[in-house]
Each structure stands twice: as structure tokens, then as C-alpha cells.
Design a protein around this motif. Structure first.
Motif, PDB file in Angstrom:
ATOM      1  N   PHE A 211       0.856  -1.185   0.000  1.00  0.00           N
ATOM      2  CA  PHE A 211       0.000   0.000   0.000  1.00  0.00           C
ATOM      3  C   PHE A 211       0.886   1.227   0.000  1.00  0.00           C
ATOM      4  N   GLY A 212       0.267   2.384  -0.191  1.00  0.00           N
ATOM      5  CA  GLY A 212       0.993   3.646  -0.174  1.00  0.00           C
ATOM      6  C   GLY A 212       0.296   4.669   0.700  1.00  0.00           C
ATOM      7  N   ILE A 213       1.078   5.634   1.194  1.00  0.00           N
ATOM      8  CA  ILE A 213       0.553   6.748   1.982  1.00  0.00           C
ATOM      9  C   ILE A 213       1.140   8.038   1.425  1.00  0.00           C
ATOM     10  N   LEU A 214       0.269   8.937   1.030  1.00  0.00           N
ATOM     11  CA  LEU A 214       0.667  10.239   0.517  1.00  0.00           C
ATOM     12  C   LEU A 214       0.478  11.286   1.610  1.00  0.00           C
ATOM     13  N   LEU A 215       1.433  12.198   1.720  1.00  0.00           N
ATOM     14  CA  LEU A 215       1.313  13.331   2.637  1.00  0.00           C
ATOM     15  C   LEU A 215       1.176  14.610   1.834  1.00  0.00           C
ATOM     16  N   ASP A 216       0.243  15.464   2.226  1.00  0.00           N
ATOM     17  CA  ASP A 216       0.093  16.765   1.581  1.00  0.00           C
ATOM     18  C   ASP A 216      -0.456  17.746   2.609  1.00  0.00           C
ATOM     19  N   MET A 217       0.192  18.891   2.725  1.00  0.00           N
ATOM     20  CA  MET A 217      -0.243  19.909   3.703  1.00  0.00           C
ATOM     21  C   MET A 217      -0.295  19.287   5.093  1.00  0.00           C
ATOM     22  N   ALA A 218       0.836  18.751   5.535  1.00  0.00           N
ATOM     23  CA  ALA A 218       0.863  17.889   6.729  1.00  0.00           C
ATOM     24  C   ALA A 218       1.569  18.507   7.923  1.00  0.00           C
ATOM     25  N   GLY A 219       1.724  19.852   7.954  1.00  0.00           N
ATOM     26  CA  GLY A 219       2.496  20.415   9.050  1.00  0.00           C
ATOM     27  C   GLY A 219       1.947  21.660   9.717  1.00  0.00           C
ATOM     28  N   ALA A 220       0.741  22.078   9.391  1.00  0.00           N
ATOM     29  CA  ALA A 220       0.230  23.348   9.914  1.00  0.00           C
ATOM     30  C   ALA A 220      -0.254  23.231  11.350  1.00  0.00           C
ATOM     31  N   LYS A 221      -0.286  24.357  12.035  1.00  0.00           N
ATOM     32  CA  LYS A 221      -0.824  24.416  13.391  1.00  0.00           C
ATOM     33  C   LYS A 221      -2.305  24.039  13.365  1.00  0.00           C
ATOM     34  N   PHE A 294      -6.057  24.433   4.584  1.00  0.00           N
ATOM     35  CA  PHE A 294      -5.546  25.324   5.624  1.00  0.00           C
ATOM     36  C   PHE A 294      -5.613  26.783   5.149  1.00  0.00           C
ATOM     37  N   ASP A 295      -5.623  27.702   6.087  1.00  0.00           N
ATOM     38  CA  ASP A 295      -5.921  29.101   5.781  1.00  0.00           C
ATOM     39  C   ASP A 295      -4.939  29.745   4.808  1.00  0.00           C
ATOM     40  N   GLN A 296      -3.686  29.300   4.802  1.00  0.00           N
ATOM     41  CA  GLN A 296      -2.667  29.936   3.967  1.00  0.00           C
ATOM     42  C   GLN A 296      -2.484  29.246   2.618  1.00  0.00           C
ATOM     43  N   TRP A 297      -3.373  28.353   2.278  1.00  0.00           N
ATOM     44  CA  TRP A 297      -3.259  27.561   1.049  1.00  0.00           C
ATOM     45  C   TRP A 297      -3.195  28.441  -0.199  1.00  0.00           C
ATOM     46  N   HIS A 298      -2.154  28.238  -1.014  1.00  0.00           N
ATOM     47  CA  HIS A 298      -1.949  28.938  -2.284  1.00  0.00           C
ATOM     48  C   HIS A 298      -1.921  30.453  -2.109  1.00  0.00           C
ATOM     49  N   THR A 299      -1.344  30.905  -0.974  1.00  0.00           N
ATOM     50  CA  THR A 299      -1.164  32.330  -0.738  1.00  0.00           C
ATOM     51  C   THR A 299       0.304  32.606  -0.411  1.00  0.00           C
ATOM     52  N   ASN A 300       0.629  33.885  -0.286  1.00  0.00           N
ATOM     53  CA  ASN A 300       1.986  34.282   0.068  1.00  0.00           C
ATOM     54  C   ASN A 300       2.291  34.055   1.545  1.00  0.00           C
ATOM     55  N   ASP A 301       1.301  33.628   2.305  1.00  0.00           N
ATOM     56  CA  ASP A 301       1.488  33.398   3.732  1.00  0.00           C
ATOM     57  C   ASP A 301       1.788  31.945   4.082  1.00  0.00           C
ATOM     58  N   ASP A 302       2.005  31.095   3.082  1.00  0.00           N
ATOM     59  CA  ASP A 302       2.349  29.700   3.375  1.00  0.00           C
ATOM     60  C   ASP A 302       3.826  29.648   3.746  1.00  0.00           C
ATOM     61  N   THR A 303       4.119  30.098   4.973  1.00  0.00           N
ATOM     62  CA  THR A 303       5.486  30.287   5.450  1.00  0.00           C
ATOM     63  C   THR A 303       5.736  29.475   6.718  1.00  0.00           C
ATOM     64  N   MET A 304       6.975  29.516   7.188  1.00  0.00           N
ATOM     65  CA  MET A 304       7.383  28.690   8.326  1.00  0.00           C
ATOM     66  C   MET A 304       6.664  29.051   9.620  1.00  0.00           C
ATOM     67  N   GLU A 305       6.180  30.251   9.761  1.00  0.00           N
ATOM     68  CA  GLU A 305       5.534  30.645  11.014  1.00  0.00           C
ATOM     69  C   GLU A 305       4.265  29.840  11.282  1.00  0.00           C
ATOM     70  N   HIS A 306       3.739  29.206  10.260  1.00  0.00           N
ATOM     71  CA  HIS A 306       2.512  28.425  10.425  1.00  0.00           C
ATOM     72  C   HIS A 306       2.779  26.927  10.561  1.00  0.00           C
ATOM     73  N   ILE A 307       4.055  26.532  10.530  1.00  0.00           N
ATOM     74  CA  ILE A 307       4.413  25.116  10.686  1.00  0.00           C
ATOM     75  C   ILE A 307       4.567  24.807  12.171  1.00  0.00           C
ATOM     76  N   ASP A 308       3.951  23.715  12.602  1.00  0.00           N
ATOM     77  CA  ASP A 308       3.959  23.331  14.009  1.00  0.00           C
ATOM     78  C   ASP A 308       4.661  21.978  14.176  1.00  0.00           C
ATOM     79  N   PRO A 309       5.764  21.926  14.944  1.00  0.00           N
ATOM     80  CA  PRO A 309       6.441  20.648  15.187  1.00  0.00           C
ATOM     81  C   PRO A 309       5.520  19.578  15.753  1.00  0.00           C
ATOM     82  N   LYS A 310       4.498  19.976  16.507  1.00  0.00           N
ATOM     83  CA  LYS A 310       3.573  18.996  17.073  1.00  0.00           C
ATOM     84  C   LYS A 310       2.808  18.256  15.975  1.00  0.00           C
ATOM     85  N   THR A 311       2.436  18.975  14.925  1.00  0.00           N
ATOM     86  CA  THR A 311       1.748  18.329  13.807  1.00  0.00           C
ATOM     87  C   THR A 311       2.692  17.400  13.057  1.00  0.00           C
ATOM     88  N   LEU A 312       3.919  17.864  12.826  1.00  0.00           N
ATOM     89  CA  LEU A 312       4.923  17.021  12.169  1.00  0.00           C
ATOM     90  C   LEU A 312       5.137  15.736  12.962  1.00  0.00           C
TER      91      LEU A 312
END
Length: 332
Positions: A211-221, A294-312
Motif C-alpha cells: 500500500f501507499g501513503i501520501l502526505l500533503d499539507m501535513a504540518g500546519a498548526k 488550511f488558511d494559507q493555502w496557495h497564498t503568500n502566507d504559506d510560510t514557516m511561522e505556520h508550521i507546528d512541530p507537534k503536527t509534524l
């Protein structure tokens, strides 16, 4: 008159004991969580940061080339057998892309294999931004988060002695995010060019995976991963196994036990063309009428400030556990 309550009490007590015994028996029959190594959220976060430091990874740019070289070097450094699959494809706006799928194989001779994937390219325009729509997306979450998680999975697997007795193929699909559902005439909406190419031209002849598992948009708060519709339709048992694993690890606040919408993503070609059951772990908000992702999808705000280590951590530890459960034949 006093005997009736006593009899009822005895009956309820006996019934309660029976129910408890049944529950305990069911728990004993469920596979145990096998011992698995820890996934480092800090390391994964740094892998996401490193990609973002290159700038937008848009195909046909120097930043894209440099990041691709970095991904290849990292996989090789962790001892994976690396295959670079180059291809050309034409986008909905008639741009010819020079694409590169990057495949890293852990334990390449193992017959039982699991496929893990994410896309590593960035969208060339920020069409969902309220102000500037022609700027390429930095794509910290929509691309880099999934790749960062999988690089950490590769690092963890390569560091284990003895290594788990299972094969794992990590694929970084290219040219996923240069689509337009309104203007493209195909069922993928112009998206997922790299996965379509790989599915029709697999890196190893007759390649297959359990089987396979795809990840997409997997790190936001505050990410929520609902059971994506196509995944349930085409690989429901895999969905249930992954979500059960996440729940057993304490991540049910991320992995929501509800069905979400059907999303056109890289797993679609893997299911339809390559005939490998693959699911999609993707951040969606199905009950939100104004925003599917997620709120920053396909915008200029898809930046590191919205990445959460807890989600990762929630996603990465779940993947590690799934791999080890499969290696021991104890899928949940």
C-alpha cells in the motif's frame, strides 16, 4: 418486596462483569503496539526550513534544481538507493516543464514494500492570495512539510540496528502544483503531472507495494486530517489501519475519525494507473464553507511561522509506527 431490588442488583452486577470480560477479551485480541523508534519533530522541522530557504521550488528554476539536489544528497546520505526520474510535460497554460521525480528505496531487496510519498514542488502563482496573485508560493506547508516528514522517516529508518525487515520506498513527486481545475481539460485539473508520469513509468519494472501513503499539507498548526474520500473508496482498510494507529498513539485530535471530501491529489494516479492502494493524509476543513484547506493555502502566507512541530510529530510518528507494525505483521 425487598427481594426484587436484590435480584435486580445481582443481575446488573453479573451483566456488568460479563460486559467487562468481553471488553477485556477484545482488547487482548487487538494487535499490540510494537516497539518503534522515536520520530524527531525538531529534525523534521529543520528539513522543512531547509527547503523553504531555497525559496519557491518552482520547476524550471535554479531554486528547484538546487532543492532537488539537496533531497537526492540527503536520501543517499541515509543509505537509500536513489533513482532520479526525469520527464517533460506540458501544463494547462502550455508551459513545458522539466520535471524530476526523486525515489529513495530503503532495504531495496525486500519483497514486502510500503510506498510513502509527497510532492516537492511549489505552486508558481499565489492565486488564492487576496493581494498579490502572481507571486510563486513559498510552500512551507503545501509541499515542504510532507517532504520534511519523509526525510526524517528516512533518517530514522537508516539509523536502526537491526533495520526493520521491510522495504520502504519514498517518492518525492514533482510538478504536482501547476494546475488549474477550471482551465485544464483532464480529470486531474492539470495537477499531479509527476505522479501520473511515475504511475505509468514506474522506476522499477513491475514495481508494486502492499500500500501507499501520501502526505500533503501535513504540518500546519491545528491541522485536521479527515478520512479523504478517494482514499476510503479505493483503500479503506489502509485508511482504517492508519487512523487506528494514530488513535492508539494519542493523535486522534489530528486524525479525525470522520469522512471528508474527495481530493484530487497524487494518490489518485497511483491508485488508478499503478494499481497500488494509496491513501492521502491531507489537511482539510470539510465543514468550513469558505476554506477547504488550511488558511494559507496557495497564498503568500504559506510560510514557516505556520508550521507546528507537534503536527509534524503526529504524522511522522504515526508513519513510523505503521511501518513497524507492518514489519512485524501486526497491522492495527
Amino acid at each position: 418486596m425487598k427481594k426484587l431490588p436484590l435480584l435486580l442488583f445481582v443481575f446488573v452486577l453479573a451483566y456488568g462483569c460479563k460486559t467487562k470480560d468481553s471488553s477485556e477479551q477484545a482488547a487482548e485480541q487487538a494487535p499490540a503496539l510494537v516497539k518503534s523508534p522515536a520520530f524527531s519533530e525538531d529534525s523534521a522541522y529543520q528539513f522543512v526550513q531547509k527547503q523553504v530557504d531555497f525559496g519557491p521550488r518552482v520547476p524550471n528554476t535554479k531554486q528547484h534544481d538546487a532543492c532537488g539536489d539537496f533531497l537526492v544528497a540527503k536520501l543517499k546520505a541515509y543509505g537509500l538507493q536513489v533513482t532520479e526520474q526525469t520527464f517533460k510535460d506540458t501544463t494547462f497554460d502550455n508551459t513545458i516543464l522539466n520535471g524530476r521525480n526523486i525515489i529513495g528505496s530503503f532495504n531495496p531487496t525486500a519483497s514486502k514494500r510500503i510506498l510513502l510519498a509527497a510532492h516537492w514542488d511549489s505552486r508558481p502563482f499565489s492565486d488564492q492570495d487576496s493581494l498579490v496573485k502572481d507571486k510563486p508560493v513559498l510552500a512551507a506547508n503545501d509541499g515542504a512539510s510532507g517532504v520534511g516528514i519523509l526525510l526524517e522517516v528516512a533518517r530514522v529508518l537508516s539509523s536502526q540496528k537491526p533495520a526493520p525487515e521491510i522495504g520502504v520506498d519514498i517518492i518525492f513527486f514533482d510538478a504536482e502544483d501547476w494546475g488549474n481545475s477550471e482551465k485544464a481539460g483532464d480529470e486531474y485539473g492539470g495537477f499531479c503531472l509527476g505522479s501520473q508520469y511515475w504511475a505509468a513509468n514506474k522506476h522499477t519494472p513491475n514495481y508494486t507495494a502492499y500500500f501507499g501513503i501520501l502526505l500533503d499539507m501535513a504540518g500546519a498548526k491545528g491541522a485536521t486530517f479527515f478520512k479523504e474520500g478517494y482514499s476510503v473508496q479505493m483503500a479503506e482498510s489502509v485508511v482504517n489501519s492508519v487512523w487506528n494507529t494514530a488513535s492508539r498513539l494519542g493523535y486522534s485530535n489530528f486524525f479525525i475519525n470522520e469522512r471528508g471530501g474527495s481530493i484530487t491529489d497524487d494518490h489518485l494516479a497511483v491508485n488508478k494507473i499503478a494499481k497500488i492502494p494509496m491513501i492521502d493524509i491531507i489537511h482539510t476543513k470539510p465543514n468550513n464553507m469558505s476554506k477547504t484547506f488550511f488558511d494559507q493555502w496557495h497564498t503568500n502566507d504559506d510560510t514557516m511561522e505556520h508550521i507546528d512541530p507537534k503536527t509534524l510529530k503526529a504524522v511522522g510518528q504515526t508513519l513510523i509506527q505503521v511501518v513497524y507494525q507492518e514489519a512485524e505483521g501486526q497491522a492495527l
